[in-house]
Design a protein around this motif. Structure first.
Motif, mmCIF file in Angstrom:
data_model
loop_
_atom_site.group_PDB
_atom_site.id
_atom_site.type_symbol
_atom_site.label_atom_id
_atom_site.label_comp_id
_atom_site.label_asym_id
_atom_site.label_seq_id
_atom_site.Cartn_x
_atom_site.Cartn_y
_atom_site.Cartn_z
ATOM 1 N N SER A 97 129.324 14.875 64.412
ATOM 2 C CA SER A 97 129.332 14.216 63.106
ATOM 3 C C SER A 97 130.624 14.554 62.369
ATOM 4 O O SER A 97 131.215 13.708 61.699
ATOM 5 C CB SER A 97 128.104 14.617 62.294
ATOM 6 O OG SER A 97 128.187 15.951 61.890
ATOM 7 N N ALA A 156 133.388 11.854 61.177
ATOM 8 C CA ALA A 156 133.702 11.843 59.739
ATOM 9 C C ALA A 156 135.183 12.087 59.500
ATOM 10 O O ALA A 156 135.782 11.515 58.588
ATOM 11 C CB ALA A 156 132.869 12.895 59.009
ATOM 12 N N SER A 192 126.925 10.787 61.001
ATOM 13 C CA SER A 192 128.286 10.337 60.726
ATOM 14 C C SER A 192 128.329 8.881 60.263
ATOM 15 O O SER A 192 129.274 8.484 59.588
ATOM 16 C CB SER A 192 129.164 10.521 61.959
ATOM 17 O OG SER A 192 128.706 9.688 62.982
ATOM 18 N N GLN A 231 134.094 14.777 55.828
ATOM 19 C CA GLN A 231 133.710 15.877 56.708
ATOM 20 C C GLN A 231 132.798 16.846 55.980
ATOM 21 O O GLN A 231 131.892 17.420 56.564
ATOM 22 C CB GLN A 231 134.953 16.635 57.166
ATOM 23 C CG GLN A 231 135.828 15.841 58.082
ATOM 24 C CD GLN A 231 136.958 16.699 58.600
ATOM 25 O OE1 GLN A 231 136.777 17.565 59.430
ATOM 26 N NE2 GLN A 231 138.147 16.464 58.094
ATOM 27 N N ALA A 247 129.348 15.622 55.920
ATOM 28 C CA ALA A 247 128.830 15.713 57.286
ATOM 29 C C ALA A 247 128.411 17.142 57.590
ATOM 30 O O ALA A 247 127.364 17.390 58.180
ATOM 31 C CB ALA A 247 129.886 15.245 58.285
#
Lengths: 368, 307
Positions: free
Chosen positions: A192, A196, A274, A280, A283
């Protein structure tokens, strides 16, 4: 198209290999966790440090001390001649247990007089202390039986605690748990994060308007993580067997396929996360809260599910790790096959298909 | 026409980012798009590259319908987004190689397309893209956008944050790409770059205020423009604005640009300046540049009856 796919996989491997810190975590973590759970976080002991205050100093007391060490549970680190020294050693944390052997130990035994062994243990670690006291109890009982040769007491001394090695029990608990945590971390969280990151950097937009089909983008991104996760699962199982003497009763192909199934479940969760986040950071939080916490707390890995309040027991059913641990223990410990373990296999497969379909629906060919 | 769009609209909730934009770009033409931040340029780029679907309107890009044939468009265009969007942890060569392979071409086969852009990067092929200077990053991004021989190139503020020398080199390269018949749409906040385009559109609040060749646009300048050279020019802006015949007074670099709705008498103005205490000033008529035009048009839009 195949060449394009490999270009993509190669690029992913570059990302992974260049990010030294993540790589270190990914490859080092299985070892660290297995060793941590195998040695540090365990209720079984070997070579607990003992101080002996032998007031008798005869042949019989020496035999008792020798027998204490022979089992491997205790190792005598100090012989003291004053009671105050025991207190000091406890305070310094140098010993876990102290044994005080009274004077005229041998004479009393030969005269069939009752002898009282004093056993001091560190009460600040009650679990350890209790375990050690029971070990010591076994040792002393056996010693008395051997010394006096009494058949009646010999029977009493047959304590099953000594026959059964508790270390075997905890290794079967923590190895599936560690695999679940590591695979969740690598498959779900890193996947993920990696998708991301492409969103955040804007590179996903460039991929989107390239001739790459979306399926290829996703498969290309997750394939390296599948390989790494699988490698880690093998390392953990290998360490459980080699280092901790775990035995594998079931079928190897079934075990490996089960690991692969759980990796796919974790990956589908990672891809799903994601598709729903932009950065990020979100995520990371989503995978930590939504995946890692349930894996650690609700899977039965650390806290037994049976002793949870009913609502948490219900929630634990949607934790993939719970089913994976059931599956793995069933294969390794009981030698179960698909006929016995079809429920966890079906649940994990169902979850995987569900999240793949959900991700497929929310993966768009256009941005908002 | 390589790009031909009409009535493009994009809304984000209550906000209308692009409010009905129509224009055309021919093959071998550089079409410039300039305007303030938030004018809707990047949203327009995202629609033209088919990354985003327009809420209204449509058109054709490289001969394919924006809505129905977007997959065909995607393999035939090059796009440089407004932020550097390559892999910073991959080297220069790896980035180029990746984008070439994604589009199913080989660097060796298409090297002639990127030679002039990529050649300065050759000594740094092994360096990670994240460690490049702004000018080199932009050359690499252009190389990656060109490697698959696109028929149209979309460059969203490609020279922002790039030094003057690199900017000039960049434009020399654009002219050579244009010569190969590529349609180029370029957004730029720099007025000197805007003047270098074949045709230009000024964008504000989601609309194109005007479009045409830079020459034609400048000729359409609606006011009369004068420059005042004076020390510490900012001190006199308020004074100038108080003069009844002065429509606007703005700083243009080191000088003040004064616009008026009717021609000003130079002798009278020079005397007025001296009388007002502005000494050692040089007052003379001047040709408007794109920025002057933009200011005049924005003004017109804000006060439609002000002319």
């Amino acid at each position: 198209m195949v060449a394009t796919f490999w270009a993509f996989v190669q690029k992913e491997f570059f990302h992974i290999l260049r990010d030294r810190r993540t790589l270190f975590v990914m490859l080092g973590m299985p070892f660290a966790l297995v060793l941590l759970f195998g040695y540090a976080v365990t209720t079984d002991f070997k070579h607990a440090s003992v101080a002996v205050y032998d007031q008798s100093g005869d042949m019989w007391s020496q035999r008792l001390i020798h027998q204490m060490q022979a089992g491997g549970y205790f190792s005598v680190v100090a012989s003291v001649s004053r009671k105050e020294e025991i207190d000091r050693l406890f305070r310094q944390g140098k010993i876990k247990v102290a044994v005080v052997i009274p004077s005229h130990f041998g004479e009393s035994l030969m005269g069939c007089e009752p002898v009282q062994l004093q056993l001091l243990s560190d009460g600040s670690e009650p679990n350890i202390a209790l375990t050690l006291v029971s070990y010591m109890n076994d040792i002393s009982t056996r010693f008395v039986n051997e010394a006096l040769g009494s058949s009646a007491q010999w029977l009493i001394s047959l304590q099953p605690r000594m026959v059964y090695n508790p270390a075997l029990r905890s290794v079967y608990m923590f190895v599936p748990g560690v695999i679940a945590v590591v695979l969740m971390l690598i498959s779900a969280m890193l996947t993920s994060l990696s998708i991301a990151r492409e969103k955040e950097r804007g590179t996903l937009n460039l991929l989107l308007i390239s001739p790459l089909p979306p399926l290829l983008i996703i498969v290309g991104k997750v394939l390296p993580y599948v390989l790494l996760s699988f490698f880690n699962a093998l390392v953990i199982i290998g360490m459980g067997i080699e280092v901790f003497g775990m035995r594998m009763w079931g079928s190897w192909p079934f075990l490996l396929l089960s690991c692969l199934l759980f990796i796919l479940t974790a990956l589908s969760l990672g891809v799903f996360i994601s598709t729903r986040v932009r950065t990020q950071q979100t995520a990371l939080f989503a995978s930590l809260l939504g995946l890692m916490l349930p894996t650690v707390l609700l899977s039965g890995y650390i806290f037994p599910i049976e002793s949870m309040p009913t609502p948490l027991q219900v929630i634990s059913n949607v934790t993939p790790a719970k089913w994976f641990i059931i599956l793995l223990k069933g294969i390794m410990l009981k030698g179960g096959g698909l006929d016995a373990l079809w429920v966890p296999v079906a649940v994990l497969s169902g979850m995987t298909v569900f999240f793949i379909l959900l991700s497929w629906k929310s993966f768009k060919l256009h941005v908002e | 026409m390589s790009i031909q769009v009409h009535g493009l609209v994009k809304r984000y909730g209550p906000l209308t980012a692009v409010a009905g934009v129509s224009f055309e770009v021919a093959a071998g033409e550089i079409f410039g798009l300039t305007g303030p931040d938030g004018a809707g340029k990047s949203s327009l780029f995202r629609m033209l590259t088919t990354l985003m679907r327009p809420d209204e309107g449509g058109g054709k890009v490289v001969g394919f319908d924006m809505l129905d044939e977007f997959l065909e468009i995607r393999r035939r265009i090059g796009y440089m987004p407004d932020v550097f969007s390559l892999y910073e942890d991959l080297t220069v060569r790896e980035n180029l190689n990746f984008f070439a392979r994604v589009f199913g071409v080989r660097i060796e086969d298409n090297y002639h397309l990127i030679r002039e852009v990529y050649e300065p990067l050759k000594p740094f092929e092994g360096r990670r893209a994240g460690h490049l200077s702004g000018g080199m990053k932009q050359k690499l991004a252009l190389s990656c956008a060109l490697i698959h021989q696109p028929q149209a190139l979309f460059l969203d503020e490609p020279t922002t944050g790039v030094d003057a020398v690199s900017r000039k080199e960049f434009w020399d390269i654009l002219y050579r790409i244009r010569a190969r018949g590529v349609a180029i749409l370029v957004a730029t906040p720099y007025m000197d770059e805007a003047a270098r385009c074949d045709r230009l559109a000024l964008m504000q609040q989601g609309r194109l205020l005007t479009q045409g060749t830079p020459q034609a646009l400048l000729e359409s300048y609606p006011h009369h423009l004068y420059a005042i050279e004076v020390a510490q020019p900012w001190r006199w802006l308020e004074l100038l604005r108080s003069h009844p015949k002065v429509h606007r007074a703005v700083l243009a670099g080191e000088v003040i640009h004064v616009s008026s709705l009717e021609p000003l008498d130079l002798t009278y103005m020079r005397q007025w300046l001296v009388d007002s205490g502005v000494t050692a000033a040089n007052f003379y008529p001047v040709q408007p540049d794109i920025e002057d035009l933009f200011i005049a048009l924005m003004d017109q839009k804000a006060h439609p009856t002000g002319l």
